[in-house]
Write an enzyme that holds these catalytic residues in place. Sequence first.
Site, PDB file in Angstrom:
ATOM      1  CG  ASP A  61      39.016  50.030  40.284  1.00  0.00           C
ATOM      2  OD1 ASP A  61      39.213  50.581  39.188  1.00  0.00           O
ATOM      3  OD2 ASP A  61      37.894  49.984  40.810  1.00  0.00           O
ATOM      4  CB  SER A  62      41.955  45.967  37.410  1.00  0.00           C
ATOM      5  OG  SER A  62      40.873  45.214  37.954  1.00  0.00           O
ATOM      6  N   GLY A 102      37.901  45.363  37.044  1.00  0.00           N
ATOM      7  CA  GLY A 102      37.321  44.026  37.125  1.00  0.00           C
ATOM      8  C   GLY A 102      36.127  43.945  38.060  1.00  0.00           C
ATOM      9  CG  ASP A 162      41.163  40.908  40.745  1.00  0.00           C
ATOM     10  OD1 ASP A 162      40.591  41.809  40.071  1.00  0.00           O
ATOM     11  OD2 ASP A 162      41.041  40.817  41.971  1.00  0.00           O
ATOM     12  CD  GLN A 188      40.146  37.899  44.304  1.00  0.00           C
ATOM     13  OE1 GLN A 188      39.432  37.475  45.215  1.00  0.00           O
ATOM     14  NE2 GLN A 188      40.099  39.167  43.874  1.00  0.00           N
ATOM     15  CG  ASP A 194      39.698  51.056  48.207  1.00  0.00           C
ATOM     16  OD1 ASP A 194      40.224  49.935  48.340  1.00  0.00           O
ATOM     17  OD2 ASP A 194      38.579  51.198  47.691  1.00  0.00           O
TER      18      ASP A 194
END
Lengths: 363, 363
Positions: free
Chosen positions: A91-92, A94, A145, A186, A263
């Site tokens: 994941d990022s 964020g 994001d 989003q 996930d």
Amino acid sequence: MHFDLLDSCPTTRARRGRLTTAHGTVETPCFMPVGTQGTVKTVGSEDLEALGFELILSNTYHLSLRPGADLIERIGGLHEFMDWKRSILTDSGGYQVMSLSDRNKVTDDGVTFKSHLDGSQIYLSPEKSIEIQAQLGVDISMMLDQCPPYPCTQEKAQEAMRRTHLWAPRNLKARREGQAVFGIVQGGVHEDLRHESASFISGLPFDGFAIGGVSVGEPTEMQYPVVEFTAPLLPHDKPRYLMGVGHPRDIIHAVACGVDMFDCVLPTRMARHHCLYTLQGRINANNQKWAEHNDPFDPDSVFPATERYSAAYIRHLFKAKEPLGARLATLHNLAFYARLMAEIREAIPSGTWAALEARYASA
Amino acid sequence: MHFDLLDSCPTTRARRGRLTTAHGTVETPCFMPVGTQGTVKTVGSEDLEALGFELILSNTYHLSLRPGADLIERIGGLHEFMDWKRSILTDSGGYQVMSLSDRNKVTDDGVTFKSHLDGSQIYLSPEKSIEIQAQLGVDISMMLDQCPPYPCTQEKAQEAMRRTHLWAPRNLKARREGQAVFGIVQGGVHEDLRHESASFISGLPFDGFAIGGVSVGEPTEMQYPVVEFTAPLLPHDKPRYLMGVGHPRDIIHAVACGVDMFDCVLPTRMARHHCLYTLQGRINANNQKWAEHNDPFDPDSVFPATERYSAAYIRHLFKAKEPLGARLATLHNLAFYARLMAEIREAIPSGTWAALEARYASA
């Protein structure tokens, strides 16, 4: 990385596909066990291989704080560090920045936050997140994001979407040669925002597309419409990933909407809280009814990784606070999810979706 | 149960032998991993099988409190409960009664004590201990003895020995058809008491003989003479077991004195405290020097169970408080002990004892 669609379900939007990365193939729909700190809690890479998983998820936020992306890069990347030879998605960072850091300040430039470990001040931007994920050397990176919390006002959801769209091209511009990056849609629970976000993000040259901002606390009856509405808006020829979902029935629902990747911490986290998935429903292993049950919890949910152990024994391990209890329950739940995904992949081309739904109705 | 002596060392008192139980053979000298609550912490029966252990130890005291000997008997015994198909030895519970129970009162009849779990009042006698061990269905039961603490006066050591001798025939009388029971020699660090105890206990028809009351806190320089003095006094044709010992060098020393069997929590407990045994000495996995060490801790101590993982990764797991760290360290240490015992068994007939001692001099 490339993605091939192999089959489609005659009665739903479900798709059967195959991702190919530098570390092999990933049959989809697939479930990624969550290895937050470079390890799926209680199990090793040999266990994940034996369970048949081809892709796992790890967390940029946690790894960049400890042991550090520079260290992992010097060692040769996350695959080498944890000796996992198959594919990895990160994941990022964020989401954890929003949920875990002591204080964070988000601007259009990026996020400043305090480490939950030592309070040190850290800065994360789309460029930085993509760079860290490149340092980790993973197969699939996620764009940075902004994920709005639930509940939040439509204005806040819109603002998070606006910033996500602002950041999306910066994520893409930052990617290194050959680095696969997924975009994230989003828009909260708002149909108009989801439509706008899917339209915008789908127009960018991402390697795959994720539905973000679900499974953040909203009730199932609000989550399902978002998935039903958003999934078909994503590019047909790219993998679609529903982040953070979920229970077996949620996954079955989302696959039927056309989602390919999942996930979730549920199978592993529930296991550590003595909760086991079975076809008969979730079981509390601590329940007195299992005290002398010298067979597995559910005769229809017996797996090679744990089949030798009885319910009575696993219950005893939990009652005695023995670490083997969490390990066996984790192996059980991951095996349950692995079977679920294998049966989903079988049901799609064979037109037996209704039977699959019925089989997992209590799970 | 029977015991065959196969070989002897040309330069020491070391013996190579083979125990045969209803659950197979046990090559001696052997080390028993400790599975206090019916599980060797963090590892499963499949792991112990892969490591090659043929005999494990479990604790009568803990199992009789939780889940209870009656329950385990109804399920079919401890082998069935933990699905361990090889041999099991249980201690008598006496040691834990002394060390763990809130309050205990010892008379010539038996011991009354309070459970460390719920404070309930429990009674243990030689008859009761042997009965519980029969209920557990283990291959080797230990007699209930009284183990004096260290330090203690010669009078207290003598009193514990007197009671141990009083209880010895009661243990034997209580055994069920075919139940193998080992006697235990007490006497503290006092040569005259050890002589008296070895002489008395050796005269009884036990199936094996243990040296008890060592490794209870006394310094090594007091432990070694007790072993050197006592081991040769035990019957030559029966297995000799040194309870609760120890570090690799302690085991090598005791084997050279003629001891055949060992158990100790050290390899498993040290592992949970990030301490790994290697031929270069014990290693603190948390040490900064391992942070970027992308190889095993010690090139001479690499085992199939853990060889894929680097020192850097295992250190990270410990620093991140990931349960896999304790598991991998436990597998490493148990593999180290398994190799130690295999090399001991090779060195005895081949006359290479000095080379073995040199090889493990730092371990």
